[in-house]
Scaffold this motif. Structure first.
Motif, PDB file in Angstrom:
ATOM      1  N   ALA A 228     -35.822 -22.117 -18.370  1.00 12.87           N
ATOM      2  CA  ALA A 228     -36.580 -20.853 -18.233  1.00 12.87           C
ATOM      3  C   ALA A 228     -35.700 -19.734 -18.541  1.00 12.87           C
ATOM      4  O   ALA A 228     -36.178 -18.642 -19.049  1.00 12.87           O
ATOM      5  CB  ALA A 228     -37.151 -20.812 -16.771  1.00 12.87           C
ATOM      6  N   LEU A 229     -34.473 -19.629 -17.981  1.00 14.75           N
ATOM      7  CA  LEU A 229     -33.648 -18.590 -18.126  1.00 14.75           C
ATOM      8  C   LEU A 229     -33.132 -18.534 -19.644  1.00 14.75           C
ATOM      9  O   LEU A 229     -32.978 -17.271 -20.203  1.00 14.75           O
ATOM     10  CB  LEU A 229     -32.307 -18.656 -17.066  1.00 14.75           C
ATOM     11  CG  LEU A 229     -32.568 -18.573 -15.595  1.00 14.75           C
ATOM     12  CD1 LEU A 229     -31.447 -18.703 -14.858  1.00 14.75           C
ATOM     13  CD2 LEU A 229     -33.412 -17.299 -15.235  1.00 14.75           C
ATOM     14  N   ALA A 230     -32.922 -19.741 -20.121  1.00 10.88           N
ATOM     15  CA  ALA A 230     -32.554 -19.535 -21.605  1.00 10.88           C
ATOM     16  C   ALA A 230     -33.616 -19.052 -22.563  1.00 10.88           C
ATOM     17  O   ALA A 230     -33.297 -18.505 -23.581  1.00 10.88           O
ATOM     18  CB  ALA A 230     -32.340 -20.924 -21.981  1.00 10.88           C
ATOM     19  N   ALA A 231     -34.782 -19.323 -22.094  1.00  9.07           N
ATOM     20  CA  ALA A 231     -35.891 -18.750 -22.832  1.00  9.07           C
ATOM     21  C   ALA A 231     -36.214 -17.342 -22.776  1.00  9.07           C
ATOM     22  O   ALA A 231     -36.968 -16.597 -23.536  1.00  9.07           O
ATOM     23  CB  ALA A 231     -37.358 -19.373 -22.482  1.00  9.07           C
ATOM     24  N   GLY A 232     -35.615 -16.888 -21.799  1.00  9.96           N
ATOM     25  CA  GLY A 232     -35.926 -15.525 -21.486  1.00  9.96           C
ATOM     26  C   GLY A 232     -36.871 -15.104 -20.388  1.00  9.96           C
ATOM     27  O   GLY A 232     -37.013 -13.786 -20.298  1.00  9.96           O
TER      28      GLY A 232
ATOM     29  N   GLU B 294     -41.786 -25.183 -23.491  1.00  7.43           N
ATOM     30  CA  GLU B 294     -42.565 -24.795 -22.414  1.00  7.43           C
ATOM     31  C   GLU B 294     -42.661 -23.569 -21.746  1.00  7.43           C
ATOM     32  O   GLU B 294     -43.799 -22.923 -21.235  1.00  7.43           O
ATOM     33  CB  GLU B 294     -42.493 -25.891 -21.219  1.00  7.43           C
ATOM     34  CG  GLU B 294     -42.721 -27.152 -21.673  1.00  7.43           C
ATOM     35  CD  GLU B 294     -44.177 -27.532 -22.093  1.00  7.43           C
ATOM     36  OE1 GLU B 294     -44.951 -26.791 -21.777  1.00  7.43           O
ATOM     37  OE2 GLU B 294     -44.619 -28.796 -22.401  1.00  7.43           O
ATOM     38  N   PHE B 295     -41.422 -22.675 -21.864  1.00  8.16           N
ATOM     39  CA  PHE B 295     -41.319 -21.382 -21.136  1.00  8.16           C
ATOM     40  C   PHE B 295     -41.567 -20.162 -22.434  1.00  8.16           C
ATOM     41  O   PHE B 295     -41.133 -19.115 -22.342  1.00  8.16           O
ATOM     42  CB  PHE B 295     -40.202 -21.100 -20.468  1.00  8.16           C
ATOM     43  CG  PHE B 295     -39.934 -22.221 -19.451  1.00  8.16           C
ATOM     44  CD1 PHE B 295     -40.919 -22.207 -18.537  1.00  8.16           C
ATOM     45  CD2 PHE B 295     -38.868 -23.288 -19.589  1.00  8.16           C
ATOM     46  CE1 PHE B 295     -40.848 -23.167 -17.407  1.00  8.16           C
ATOM     47  CE2 PHE B 295     -38.884 -24.152 -18.497  1.00  8.16           C
ATOM     48  CZ  PHE B 295     -39.818 -24.163 -17.386  1.00  8.16           C
ATOM     49  N   LEU B 296     -42.131 -20.569 -23.634  1.00  7.15           N
ATOM     50  CA  LEU B 296     -42.419 -19.885 -24.775  1.00  7.15           C
ATOM     51  C   LEU B 296     -43.774 -19.733 -25.049  1.00  7.15           C
ATOM     52  O   LEU B 296     -44.341 -20.674 -24.996  1.00  7.15           O
ATOM     53  CB  LEU B 296     -41.366 -20.210 -25.864  1.00  7.15           C
ATOM     54  CG  LEU B 296     -39.906 -20.012 -25.674  1.00  7.15           C
ATOM     55  CD1 LEU B 296     -39.183 -20.863 -26.804  1.00  7.15           C
ATOM     56  CD2 LEU B 296     -39.324 -18.713 -25.401  1.00  7.15           C
TER      57      LEU B 296
ATOM     58  N   GLU C 135     -41.492 -16.146 -28.033  1.00  7.20           N
ATOM     59  CA  GLU C 135     -41.206 -15.217 -27.215  1.00  7.20           C
ATOM     60  C   GLU C 135     -41.353 -15.819 -25.569  1.00  7.20           C
ATOM     61  O   GLU C 135     -42.153 -16.616 -25.252  1.00  7.20           O
ATOM     62  CB  GLU C 135     -42.371 -13.780 -27.114  1.00  7.20           C
ATOM     63  CG  GLU C 135     -42.241 -12.945 -28.467  1.00  7.20           C
ATOM     64  CD  GLU C 135     -43.170 -11.985 -28.293  1.00  7.20           C
ATOM     65  OE1 GLU C 135     -43.103 -11.221 -29.066  1.00  7.20           O
ATOM     66  OE2 GLU C 135     -44.381 -12.031 -27.625  1.00  7.20           O
ATOM     67  N   PRO C 136     -40.442 -15.035 -24.612  1.00 11.84           N
ATOM     68  CA  PRO C 136     -40.665 -15.759 -23.357  1.00 11.84           C
ATOM     69  C   PRO C 136     -42.065 -15.299 -22.527  1.00 11.84           C
ATOM     70  O   PRO C 136     -42.516 -14.391 -22.885  1.00 11.84           O
ATOM     71  CB  PRO C 136     -39.386 -14.980 -22.552  1.00 11.84           C
ATOM     72  CG  PRO C 136     -39.063 -13.795 -23.450  1.00 11.84           C
ATOM     73  CD  PRO C 136     -39.580 -14.100 -24.826  1.00 11.84           C
ATOM     74  N   LEU C 137     -42.486 -16.440 -21.893  1.00 11.03           N
ATOM     75  CA  LEU C 137     -43.896 -16.179 -21.400  1.00 11.03           C
ATOM     76  C   LEU C 137     -44.062 -15.429 -20.370  1.00 11.03           C
ATOM     77  O   LEU C 137     -44.837 -14.522 -20.267  1.00 11.03           O
ATOM     78  CB  LEU C 137     -44.410 -17.597 -20.666  1.00 11.03           C
ATOM     79  CG  LEU C 137     -45.102 -18.282 -21.808  1.00 11.03           C
ATOM     80  CD1 LEU C 137     -45.261 -19.862 -21.452  1.00 11.03           C
ATOM     81  CD2 LEU C 137     -46.656 -17.842 -21.822  1.00 11.03           C
ATOM     82  N   GLY C 138     -42.769 -15.395 -19.520  1.00 14.80           N
ATOM     83  CA  GLY C 138     -42.966 -14.082 -18.349  1.00 14.80           C
ATOM     84  C   GLY C 138     -42.201 -14.803 -16.972  1.00 14.80           C
ATOM     85  O   GLY C 138     -41.269 -15.271 -17.175  1.00 14.80           O
ATOM     86  N   VAL C 139     -42.937 -14.730 -15.856  1.00 13.67           N
ATOM     87  CA  VAL C 139     -42.491 -15.105 -14.437  1.00 13.67           C
ATOM     88  C   VAL C 139     -42.853 -16.581 -14.368  1.00 13.67           C
ATOM     89  O   VAL C 139     -43.935 -16.780 -14.681  1.00 13.67           O
ATOM     90  CB  VAL C 139     -42.882 -14.419 -13.779  1.00 13.67           C
ATOM     91  CG1 VAL C 139     -42.497 -14.972 -12.186  1.00 13.67           C
ATOM     92  CG2 VAL C 139     -42.847 -12.710 -13.623  1.00 13.67           C
ATOM     93  N   VAL C 140     -41.837 -17.404 -14.164  1.00 13.24           N
ATOM     94  CA  VAL C 140     -41.879 -18.798 -13.969  1.00 13.24           C
ATOM     95  C   VAL C 140     -42.017 -18.981 -12.343  1.00 13.24           C
ATOM     96  O   VAL C 140     -40.954 -18.761 -11.644  1.00 13.24           O
ATOM     97  CB  VAL C 140     -40.805 -19.724 -14.705  1.00 13.24           C
ATOM     98  CG1 VAL C 140     -41.047 -21.112 -14.335  1.00 13.24           C
ATOM     99  CG2 VAL C 140     -40.895 -19.416 -16.213  1.00 13.24           C
ATOM    100  N   GLY C 141     -42.837 -19.905 -11.873  1.00 13.42           N
ATOM    101  CA  GLY C 141     -42.908 -20.141 -10.597  1.00 13.42           C
ATOM    102  C   GLY C 141     -42.353 -21.855 -10.560  1.00 13.42           C
ATOM    103  O   GLY C 141     -43.114 -22.511 -11.149  1.00 13.42           O
ATOM    104  N   ALA C 142     -41.200 -22.174 -10.118  1.00 13.12           N
ATOM    105  CA  ALA C 142     -40.827 -23.434  -9.907  1.00 13.12           C
ATOM    106  C   ALA C 142     -40.821 -24.119  -8.869  1.00 13.12           C
ATOM    107  O   ALA C 142     -40.499 -23.600  -7.743  1.00 13.12           O
ATOM    108  CB  ALA C 142     -39.231 -23.408 -10.568  1.00 13.12           C
ATOM    109  N   ILE C 143     -41.425 -25.104  -8.716  1.00 12.69           N
ATOM    110  CA  ILE C 143     -41.717 -25.800  -7.404  1.00 12.69           C
ATOM    111  C   ILE C 143     -41.265 -27.338  -7.786  1.00 12.69           C
ATOM    112  O   ILE C 143     -41.752 -28.012  -8.416  1.00 12.69           O
ATOM    113  CB  ILE C 143     -43.202 -26.180  -6.991  1.00 12.69           C
ATOM    114  CG1 ILE C 143     -43.702 -24.592  -6.884  1.00 12.69           C
ATOM    115  CG2 ILE C 143     -43.337 -26.789  -5.719  1.00 12.69           C
ATOM    116  CD1 ILE C 143     -45.290 -24.585  -6.843  1.00 12.69           C
ATOM    117  N   THR C 144     -40.187 -27.548  -6.913  1.00 12.33           N
ATOM    118  CA  THR C 144     -39.285 -28.823  -7.136  1.00 12.33           C
ATOM    119  C   THR C 144     -39.384 -29.763  -5.762  1.00 12.33           C
ATOM    120  O   THR C 144     -39.671 -29.330  -4.735  1.00 12.33           O
ATOM    121  CB  THR C 144     -37.832 -28.380  -7.329  1.00 12.33           C
ATOM    122  OG1 THR C 144     -37.413 -27.636  -6.136  1.00 12.33           O
ATOM    123  CG2 THR C 144     -37.534 -27.624  -8.495  1.00 12.33           C
TER     124      THR C 144
END
Length: 472
Positions: free
Chosen positions: A160-164, A463-465, A135-144
């Protein structure tokens, strides 16, 4: 000039809470070429709340629909390809040919890789009488980071979007402009409200607010090892998952039976790509003592053929470093290498002839480098190559692994199976044999102080699941 005045939160462009702006400098001209607003902790909190609301719907959106959004994103990025390349030239200093193929071109290939992968990915499986659900983990904070600003943003946002998951993106202070073009492309793709949010700002301001916010479930960070430690420390307060890709000091081992001229030329190209501002750069060239002098001569000639200058020129192969501070850092390492007794073969700390404006550094090659020297141990993040001799394969592996980093590396041999045996012994997340190109479906990431977790392909998606077992 590209002067942005808004941040993107909850499906709309809006004025940030504070009036402070961040000036973006062109490292080739040393002139301000754009501005973006500095998001406050309150702006970040609003973006996280929007992402949390958006997650409820986006996480249940069918994969086929998510694929449609990503396909439209690819179309929107393709339409902006030349604008993206020129923007990255201006904010990073990458040569235009490199910007077109790598800085702006590779992100398109990355989106395509997920369009190909997602339909085949199994989000559920049966184990005995149980169902295992990813399942998708939730909200992702991406720092680039600033060195590959678009690629690194796409490498986090798209899987991240692909994972939901939904995303709050905080781009690097030194190179935030391409993130605005990515945001515009995502708007064109028609993403629902809250699914993607953009909050430019400082690391200590917006970055730390994002890392510590209890509404963020995952932090995906790429940057220096020093900052990565700080991110991990702050994120531990809410036990977030942290995916980090940090520094590197990657070895390139040339075995005696290898094509020496080809191996040396490819290693120099890797060390100097993007003006040496590449975490995976092969900055330690390890050569057998019997071929050492020849390798040093070859490296010097290759370095001397680099064309350093205006990044908008099609003939330029190396542009400036990103900033005054980065140039000073690289120059200090070159001076330290000379004072420690390394032999300066070509280059040096002085500015290249005729390039007094811009943050340029000469392509530099050191020989007679000992493994204990600072230039052999620290990530310089500039066009500096260290050449070290080894006596046998055991010695080569020992030198290669004598590092706090473990991100990348290369092995060269006429016998691929021999090279593969050496590659298995190198403590790094990625090894290329005889210059084989990187596969975007293969996992990318490091070990030791180069970070943890993986990006790209199925491994980056996972990583996002999170994994749930349903026993029935």
């Amino acid at each position: 000039m590209k002067n942005y005045q808004a941040i993107y939160v909850d499906g709309r462009w809006r004025t940030p809470r504070q009036k402070t702006v961040l000036e973006v400098e062109n490292p080739a001209t040393q002139e301000v070429m754009g501005t973006v607003p500095l998001s406050s902790a309150g702006d970040v909190a609003e973006a996280v709340r929007a992402a949390r609301r958006g997650f409820d719907t986006w996480s249940r959106t069918p994969v086929t629909e998510r694929l449609g959004y990503l396909s439209r994103l690819r179309d929107a990025l393709t339409a902006r390809h030349e604008e993206l390349a020129h923007t990255i030239v201006a904010e990073v200093g990458a040569p235009i040919s490199f910007a077109r193929t790598v800085q702006a071109g590779a992100p398109l290939a990355l989106v395509t890789s997920y369009l190909d992968l997602l339909p085949e990915f199994d989000f559920t499986e049966r184990l005995g009488g149980s169902e295992v659900i990813k399942e998708p983990l939730g909200v992702v904070g991406a720092i680039t980071p600033w060195n590959y600003p678009l690629f690194q943003a796409v490498a986090k946002v798209v899987p991240a979007l692909a994972a939901g998951c939904t995303v709050v993106l905080k781009p690097a202070e030194a190179a935030p402009l391409s993130a605005y073009l990515l945001a515009e492309a995502l708007v064109d793709a028609g993403l629902p409200r809250g699914v993607f949010n953009l909050v430019p700002g400082s690391g200590r301001g917006a970055g730390e607010a994002l890392v510590t916010h209890p509404g963020v479930d995952v932090i995906s960070f790429t940057g220096s090892t020093r900052t990565g430690r700080r991110v991990a420390e702050l994120a531990s307060g809410t036990v977030k998952r942290v995916v980090s890709e940090l520094g590197g000091k990657s070895p390139s081992i040339v075995l005696p039976d290898a094509d020496l001229p080809h191996a040396v030329a490819a290693t120099v190209a890797s060390a100097f790509a993007n003006s040496g501002q590449t975490c995976t750069a092969w900055t330690r060239l390890l050569v057998h003592t019997s071929q050492y002098d020849e390798a040093v001569d070859l490296a010097a000639k290759t370095a001397d053929n680099c064309v350093v200058g205006d990044p908008m020129s099609e003939q330029t192969t190396m542009g400036p470093l990103i900033s005054h501070e980065q140039r000073q850092r690289v120059r200090s390492y070159i001076a330290e290498g000379m004072s420690d007794g390394a032999r300066l073969v070509t280059g040096g700390p002085e500015a290249p002839t005729g390039l007094d404006t811009g943050y340029y550094v000469q392509p530099t090659v050191f020989a007679d480098v000992r493994p204990d020297m600072s230039i052999a141990r620290q990530e310089i993040f500039g066009p500096v190559l260290c050449i070290l001799p080894y006596t046998d394969e055991e010695d080569a592996v020992r030198i290669a692994n004598d590092s706090i980093y473990g991100l990348s590396g290369a092995v060269w041999s006429a016998a691929p199976e021999r090279a593969a045996a050496i590659a298995r012994r190198i403590h790094a997340g990625q090894i290329q044999i005889n210059g084989t190109q990187i596969d975007l479906l293969a996992p990318f990431g490091g070990c030791k102080q180069s970070g943890n977790g993986r990006e790209l392909g199925r491994y980056g998606l996972e990583e996002f699941l999170q994994t749930k077992a349903v026993h029935a």
